[in-house]
Design an enzyme around this catalytic site. Structure first.
Site, mmCIF file in Angstrom:
data_model
loop_
_atom_site.group_PDB
_atom_site.id
_atom_site.type_symbol
_atom_site.label_atom_id
_atom_site.label_comp_id
_atom_site.label_asym_id
_atom_site.label_seq_id
_atom_site.Cartn_x
_atom_site.Cartn_y
_atom_site.Cartn_z
ATOM 1 N N PHE A 1 0.857 -1.185 0.000
ATOM 2 C CA PHE A 1 0.000 0.000 0.000
ATOM 3 C C PHE A 1 0.890 1.230 0.000
ATOM 4 O O PHE A 1 1.638 1.462 0.948
ATOM 5 C CB PHE A 1 -0.957 0.056 1.201
ATOM 6 C CG PHE A 1 -1.843 1.271 1.128
ATOM 7 C CD1 PHE A 1 -2.976 1.272 0.323
ATOM 8 C CD2 PHE A 1 -1.511 2.439 1.795
ATOM 9 C CE1 PHE A 1 -3.776 2.408 0.204
ATOM 10 C CE2 PHE A 1 -2.302 3.587 1.676
ATOM 11 C CZ PHE A 1 -3.431 3.564 0.884
ATOM 12 N N ASP B 1 9.163 3.004 2.200
ATOM 13 C CA ASP B 1 7.956 3.768 2.493
ATOM 14 C C ASP B 1 7.696 3.649 3.991
ATOM 15 O O ASP B 1 7.166 2.651 4.473
ATOM 16 C CB ASP B 1 6.763 3.238 1.685
ATOM 17 C CG ASP B 1 5.494 4.052 1.938
ATOM 18 O OD1 ASP B 1 5.459 4.813 2.924
ATOM 19 O OD2 ASP B 1 4.532 3.918 1.142
ATOM 20 N N LYS C 1 2.111 11.277 7.105
ATOM 21 C CA LYS C 1 1.310 11.022 8.307
ATOM 22 C C LYS C 1 1.828 11.769 9.553
ATOM 23 O O LYS C 1 1.621 12.957 9.660
ATOM 24 C CB LYS C 1 1.185 9.520 8.525
ATOM 25 C CG LYS C 1 0.385 8.878 7.379
ATOM 26 C CD LYS C 1 -0.259 7.563 7.708
ATOM 27 C CE LYS C 1 -1.311 7.211 6.664
ATOM 28 N NZ LYS C 1 -0.961 6.134 5.772
HETATM 29 C C1 LIG Z 1 -1.108 6.207 4.275
HETATM 30 C C2 LIG Z 1 -0.003 5.634 3.467
HETATM 31 C C3 LIG Z 1 0.350 6.171 2.214
HETATM 32 C C4 LIG Z 1 -0.448 7.275 1.560
HETATM 33 O O1 LIG Z 1 -0.489 8.438 2.296
HETATM 34 P P1 LIG Z 1 -1.643 9.519 1.971
HETATM 35 O O2 LIG Z 1 -1.301 10.682 2.839
HETATM 36 O O3 LIG Z 1 -2.940 8.870 2.329
HETATM 37 O O4 LIG Z 1 -1.540 9.816 0.516
HETATM 38 C C5 LIG Z 1 1.433 5.616 1.548
HETATM 39 N N1 LIG Z 1 2.137 4.604 2.071
HETATM 40 C C6 LIG Z 1 1.826 4.064 3.272
HETATM 41 C C7 LIG Z 1 2.655 2.937 3.796
HETATM 42 C C8 LIG Z 1 0.745 4.545 4.000
HETATM 43 O O5 LIG Z 1 0.417 3.986 5.166
#
Ligand SMILES: *Cc1c(COP(=O)(O)O)cnc(C)c1O
Length: 404
Positions: free
Chosen positions: A148, A233, A262
């Site tokens: 994700f 990520d 985040k």
């Molecule tokens: C939440 C998330 C994203 C995307 O972030 P947004 O601010 O919602 O675009 C990408 N990678 C990971 C691992 C995430 O948890």
């Protein structure tokens, strides 16, 4: 939650409005939050809940942290947006602080997590062409099954989840997917066209999936040997969530590129960033990438305060300290439904043998908010400021709901 008896009036009113005027791209629990502080939120009926989702790890510092909110208010009264056409007096300080804290040479600010992932993809591709001599338009990035990384068209192009993809094609080419945690598959997938490997240290959305011990370190070594950039990520796993500022640190891995979002702003304002070396970051030239709001002074002031709170309150260590007792408490639950309890720091998944949603609803009635991920997993990821007593109380609610 109390479906049979109907919902309280104010709650129902807000839900009706949203159902009537909003796009139905989420299916929230029937709780309408009106205010929050620390690890607790209060709904429009005045009922309090312990937040065990923490806005998908965006509020690691706790809801409405007074220092972060103060930074927001103070900066909002001075200057909020200059665009990058001019310089502002907050971005340089944010850049210095973030690079210093995480030990990277350079950073590039964006807003949402997905934008930061997109930035890393563009950077890795251009690095592949300029520094590795990959033929133009041929660069490949290896990703993992069940990843994700966000919701943009390019990012859903390499999702393995039909829910995120169906009906959104045509998709962006240039991505190859391998099983998460499988080093041999990664090694076999690397070709002379491979410029990067994009991976989450723990696949949180996929159900808090942890790779085998040593996977990240071995993958990092493999990437180094084969001249491939490792893009971590850390949008959900980073900034204290798993007990370190970066989850990669569990295996002493320094990714070539770290992606943050985040909790970078403590959930107060959207701020994301990509961190890397001068050599990699140098592929960007004026005009080659940007964002109107990226690096705006309001965002930078908020992020600076959010980072300072992580450090001053030693929140990564706190996540680590709270983790062990909570994991053992959850593992001791006698339940016919639990298949596995796993996690690191305060990123914990309880995998069930059935849909987790009804348990989330039952927990909400008891004052514990959590959300299922991938149908059968209850994710527990409270703000890192949560108290040990509150966690103990939450664990007893989990135990009762899951008792069967
Ligand atoms: C939440 C998330 C994203 C995307 O972030 P947004 O601010 O919602 O675009 C990408 N990678 C990971 C691992 C995430 O948890």
């Amino acid at each position: 939650m109390a479906h049979d008896r109907g919902l309280p009036e104010a709650t129902q009113h807000f839900i009706d409005l949203e159902e009537r005027f909003g796009a139905h791209n989420y299916k929230p629990l029937p709780v309408v939050i009106a205010k929050a502080s620390g690890a607790w939120v209060t709904d429009v009926e005045g009922k309090r809940y312990l937040d065990c989702l923490g806005a998908y790890s965006a509020v690691n510092q706790g809801h409405c942290h007074p220092r972060i909110v103060a930074a927001l208010v103070e900066q909002a009264q001075r200057v909020t947006l200059t665009s990058r056409a001019f310089r502002n007096d907050q971005l340089p300080l944010f850049e210095q602080q973030l690079c210093g804290l995480l030990g990277f040479e350079r950073m590039l600010p964006m807003n949402s997590g997905a934008e930061a992932v997109e930035t890393a993809i563009k950077m890795a591709r251009r690095w592949g062409y300029e520094k590795r001599g990959i033929a133009d338009g041929q660069a490949e990035i290896i990703v993992c099954h069940n990843n994700f990384h966000g919701r943009t068209t390019t990012i859903v192009s390499f999702s393995s989840d039909p829910l995120y993809r169906d009906g959104f094609g045509p998709f962006t080419p240039g991505f190859v997917s391998v099983p998460f945690g499988d080093l041999d598959a990664l090694a076999a997938a690397i070709t002379p066209r491979t410029c990067a490997f994009l991976v989450e240290p723990i696949q949180a959305e996929a159900g808090v999936l942890m790779p085998p011990d040593g996977y990240l370190a071995a993958a990092a070594q493999l990437c180094r040997d084969r001249g491939v950039l490792l893009l971590a990520d850390e949008i959900q796993t980073g900034l204290g969530r798993t007990g370190y500022l970066l989850a990669c640190e569990h295996e002493r891995v320094r990714p070539d590129v770290a992606i943050l979002g985040k909790a970078l702003s403590g959930g107060v304002y959207p701020v994301s960033a990509v961190l890397s070396s001068s050599a990699v970051m140098s592929v960007f030239h004026p005009g080659s990438h940007g964002s109107t709001f990226g690096g705006n002074p309001l965002a930078c002031a908020v992020a600076r305060a959010a980072l300072q709170v992580l450090v001053d309150e030693a929140l990564p260590a706190r996540a680590e300290a709270l983790s062990g007792p909570l994991l053992s408490r959850l593992r001791a639950i006698r339940s016919p439904y639990i298949r596995a309890v796993r996690g690191r720091g305060l990123l914990i998944g309880i995998e069930l043998d059935r849909l987790a949603r009804p348990f989330c609803e039952a927990l909400a009635t008891r004052g514990v908010l959590c959300k299922e991920t991938h149908d059968m997993v209850l994710r527990i990821a409270p703000p890192l400021v949560v108290s040990a007593d509150d966690l103990e109380w939450a664990a007893s609610q989990f135990a009762e709901v899951l008792a069967g």
